[in-house]
Scaffold this motif. Structure first.
Motif, mmCIF file in Angstrom:
data_model
loop_
_atom_site.group_PDB
_atom_site.id
_atom_site.type_symbol
_atom_site.label_atom_id
_atom_site.label_comp_id
_atom_site.label_asym_id
_atom_site.label_seq_id
_atom_site.Cartn_x
_atom_site.Cartn_y
_atom_site.Cartn_z
ATOM 1 N N UNK A 281 0.815 -1.211 0.000
ATOM 2 C CA UNK A 281 0.000 0.000 0.000
ATOM 3 C C UNK A 281 0.851 1.265 0.000
ATOM 4 N N UNK A 282 2.045 1.193 0.545
ATOM 5 C CA UNK A 282 2.935 2.360 0.553
ATOM 6 C C UNK A 282 3.632 2.553 -0.784
ATOM 7 N N UNK A 283 3.650 1.521 -1.589
ATOM 8 C CA UNK A 283 4.369 1.565 -2.855
ATOM 9 C C UNK A 283 3.444 2.020 -3.988
ATOM 10 N N UNK B 178 -8.628 6.547 -1.499
ATOM 11 C CA UNK B 178 -7.581 5.685 -2.052
ATOM 12 C C UNK B 178 -6.332 5.703 -1.194
ATOM 13 N N UNK B 179 -6.069 6.842 -0.514
ATOM 14 C CA UNK B 179 -4.890 6.981 0.339
ATOM 15 C C UNK B 179 -5.303 7.658 1.645
ATOM 16 N N UNK B 180 -4.510 7.507 2.697
ATOM 17 C CA UNK B 180 -4.865 8.128 3.979
ATOM 18 C C UNK B 180 -4.400 9.584 4.056
ATOM 19 N N UNK B 181 -5.295 10.515 3.802
ATOM 20 C CA UNK B 181 -4.987 11.941 3.885
ATOM 21 C C UNK B 181 -6.272 12.686 4.203
ATOM 22 N N UNK B 182 -6.158 13.919 4.641
ATOM 23 C CA UNK B 182 -7.310 14.672 5.128
ATOM 24 C C UNK B 182 -7.813 15.705 4.139
ATOM 25 N N UNK C 228 -12.552 16.026 -5.145
ATOM 26 C CA UNK C 228 -11.411 15.244 -4.684
ATOM 27 C C UNK C 228 -11.353 13.952 -5.487
ATOM 28 N N UNK C 229 -10.370 13.859 -6.361
ATOM 29 C CA UNK C 229 -10.270 12.727 -7.280
ATOM 30 C C UNK C 229 -10.048 11.390 -6.595
ATOM 31 N N UNK C 230 -9.617 11.390 -5.337
ATOM 32 C CA UNK C 230 -9.191 10.152 -4.708
ATOM 33 C C UNK C 230 -10.184 9.624 -3.678
ATOM 34 N N UNK C 231 -11.404 10.186 -3.662
ATOM 35 C CA UNK C 231 -12.463 9.619 -2.827
ATOM 36 C C UNK C 231 -13.035 8.407 -3.555
ATOM 37 N N UNK C 232 -13.092 7.279 -2.869
ATOM 38 C CA UNK C 232 -13.508 6.028 -3.507
ATOM 39 C C UNK C 232 -14.990 5.712 -3.314
ATOM 40 N N UNK C 233 -15.499 5.935 -2.111
ATOM 41 C CA UNK C 233 -16.882 5.542 -1.828
ATOM 42 C C UNK C 233 -17.373 6.226 -0.560
ATOM 43 N N UNK C 234 -18.697 6.389 -0.484
ATOM 44 C CA UNK C 234 -19.333 6.879 0.736
ATOM 45 C C UNK C 234 -19.677 5.690 1.625
ATOM 46 N N UNK C 235 -19.548 5.884 2.931
ATOM 47 C CA UNK C 235 -19.879 4.848 3.907
ATOM 48 C C UNK C 235 -21.049 5.347 4.747
ATOM 49 N N UNK C 236 -22.132 4.587 4.762
ATOM 50 C CA UNK C 236 -23.286 4.965 5.582
ATOM 51 C C UNK C 236 -23.032 4.621 7.048
ATOM 52 N N UNK C 237 -23.842 5.178 7.925
ATOM 53 C CA UNK C 237 -23.811 4.802 9.332
ATOM 54 C C UNK C 237 -24.244 3.342 9.466
ATOM 55 N N UNK C 238 -23.559 2.606 10.320
ATOM 56 C CA UNK C 238 -23.880 1.210 10.645
ATOM 57 C C UNK C 238 -23.532 0.231 9.530
ATOM 58 N N UNK D 111 -16.072 -2.004 -1.691
ATOM 59 C CA UNK D 111 -14.858 -1.225 -1.934
ATOM 60 C C UNK D 111 -13.860 -1.447 -0.798
ATOM 61 N N UNK D 112 -12.611 -1.082 -1.044
ATOM 62 C CA UNK D 112 -11.601 -1.079 0.009
ATOM 63 C C UNK D 112 -10.819 0.214 -0.084
ATOM 64 N N UNK D 113 -10.328 0.699 1.051
ATOM 65 C CA UNK D 113 -9.588 1.950 1.070
ATOM 66 C C UNK D 113 -9.378 2.414 2.494
#
Length: 543
Positions: A181-183, A233-237, A250-260, A282-284
């Protein structure tokens, strides 16, 4: 729901009798009229009887006077029947369409009404307009069992990129996963605060992953989201935009996560602020503050077993404000959120008695990051439903129109939806979990019509055979089909941008629409092609 029902020998307020209700009858209870269907169940919404339309509220009470439904206004006589055409009501002249919605009346200044795409009328921007044109709008397309069966088939189908979280291998090599993931290769063409993102920024992200506390043999964690959040896609704020001047992309947002939402978590960044996680589609990377980790897989699985549940059917539902429980004060619950219902009458919760509120279990993140549940109140006036909605053509369109005008957000950023996320949320209200993006959705084991190989004439012929609620796609975008009117084919969709949709114009200036809109397929893309010309797939979920 809109339901057409014949009733012999009974005319409202003439010949109706109070007392025990039988299948397909009206019943007077106290001072209120109710309608019971053929199975003796109390109806709500629209009912047609003896050629007249009536409207029943969420409790089944027949309405009189002014009623708003899906953005349009209707008027009902004292006997409950809907009016149409030119009417004088209490000495004031009004004009209603043949379908009953208000067209013109005092104080209606169309100059200040919301604007819309070309080839549209404001009536076409209501769900009822399209529902009235449907064949069998209230026919159940898939039962609950059939939907659950389809979910399993989608999960197992190659190419849908869906994950059965409960079957993911419980252990993994954390050292190898962190190194992989770092590469990553630094993205190009992105901007931070109007300036090109420097390489040092990406390298800091890599180091945050490389230095994570990992080992060769690690166990996955089972978690739930406690807030509506984003997976990146990457860990940033910050926002990493594709434009110097646009900070709302933001080009690197992959998916929305609902509550629960159930999640599996692999490991955390070195600073502990982000978790590498996976949901069903999805994963991220997800902010650690937005998840709560269960003590065991058994606890995680048990929390997903709900005897009864509440589904958020509005485009967004907000909890009430409060200072005693800040973690749930005005919490946002987006469309498709599912929460366990609790049967507690007269309960004292959140410093309030539960009267006229639903009691639900809300996932909670403890101070140590562990999972627990809090009982919270959702007011009965919120747009929610006990259990999933019945999947009908009418309900699909109604759900879609609840988001009309909402902003577009790539990947679900800014508490919003993108084109495929919007359609996912609509179908989630019926219990259906479809893939994240257009390509994966086209791989579903349902009826997929290949429109890409057709001529424009053949595409129109195919559209004439398609049903409202069909997913239409072209590369990079998708929409829900509404129907044909005067040779034009209309959709509702969450769109980012288009070229001027006015026919005859040849310019290529891109309009950043970024809203849920209704438009027809003469709309053009940046390449000058009309949407109709670019159609690639038609996806009918229930076939």
């Amino acid at each position: 729901m809109r339901k057409e029902i014949g009733m012999l020998g009974i005319i409202l307020c003439m010949g109706m009798t109070a007392g025990t209700a039988y299948a397909g009858t009206w019943s007077l209870e106290g001072n209120e009229w109710y309608y019971f269907d053929e199975q003796g169940e109390k109806e709500t919404g629209w009912v047609k009887d003896q050629g007249k339309w009536y409207y029943l509220d969420v409790h089944g009470v027949m309405q009189t006077g002014w009623v708003e439904s899906n953005g349009a206004w209707y008027y009902f006589n004292d006997d409950g029947s809907m009016v149409s055409g030119d009417q004088t009501i209490r000495g004031v002249d009004y004009s209603f369409s043949k379908h009953g919605w208000l067209i013109e009346g005092p104080g209606m200044d169309m100059e200040y009404s919301p604007s819309m795409a070309p080839n549209m009328t404001w009536q076409m921007c209501t769900a009822d307009y399209w529902i009235d044109r449907m064949n069998k709008p209230n026919e159940v397309l898939l039962t609950e069992d059939e939907i659950q069966d389809l979910n399993q088939k989608i999960l197992k189908k190659s190419g849908t990129n869906m994950y059965d979280l409960a079957k993911i291998a419980p252990t993994f090599n954390g050292v190898k996963m962190a190194a992989n993931n770092a590469n990553f290769k630094s993205p190009t063409g992105l901007y931070l605060d109007g300036k090109a993102v420097p390489e040092e920024y990406y390298e800091a992200i890599r180091n945050n992953i490389r230095n994570a506390n990992v080992s060769e043999t690690m166990e996955i964690q089972y978690a739930f989201s406690v807030n509506r959040t984003e997976m990146k896609a990457y860990p940033y704020e910050e926002f990493l935009s594709d434009s110097k001047t646009d900070v709302e992309w933001d080009n690197l947002v992959s998916a929305a996560i609902r509550v629960n939402e159930p999640l599996v978590v692999y490991f955390y960044t070195a600073d502990g602020k982000y978790a590498l996680a996976k949901n069903s589609v999805c994963s991220g990377w997800v902010p650690t503050k937005d998840i709560a980790v269960c003590a065991s897989k058994a606890e995680w699985e048990d929390a997903q077993k709900m005897e009864q549940f509440l589904v958020v059917t509005g485009e967004k539902v907000y909890l009430e404000a409060g200072t005693a429980y800040p973690e749930v004060s005005e919490k946002c619950l987006p469309m498709g959120t599912v929460l366990e219902l609790v049967s507690e009458k007269d309960a004292l919760l959140m410093n309030r008695i539960s009267w006229n509120n639903y009691v639900v279990k809300m996932p909670h993140r403890n101070e140590d990051g562990s999972f627990s549940q809090r009982k919270v109140l959702i007011p009965a006036n919120r747009d929610v439903n006990v259990g999933y909605l019945k999947m009908t053509r009418a309900e699909i369109v109604r759900q879609a129109f609840k988001c009309l005008g909402n902003r577009y957000g790539w990947g679900g950023m800014l508490n919003s939806q993108d084109c495929s996320g919007y359609i996912r949320d609509v179908y989630r209200c019926f219990g259906l979990d479809i893939p994240r993006n257009t390509t994966w959705q086209a791989a579903m084991p349902v009826q997929v019509t290949n429109l890409g190989a057709m001529t424009d004439i053949e595409k129109k012929q195919a559209l004439n055979r398609m049903e409202p609620g069909t997913i239409l796609q072209f590369p990079g975008h998708e929409m829900l089909y509404l129907g044909e009117k005067d040779g034009r084919y209309y959709t509702i969709n969450d769109i980012s941008s288009m070229v001027s949709p006015v026919e005859g114009e040849t310019g290529t200036e891109v309009l950043r629409i970024r809203s849920v809109i209704v438009n027809d397929l003469s709309t053009r893309r940046k390449n000058g092609k009309q949407w109709l010309q670019q159609l690639s797939n038609g996806i009918l979920i229930w076939e």
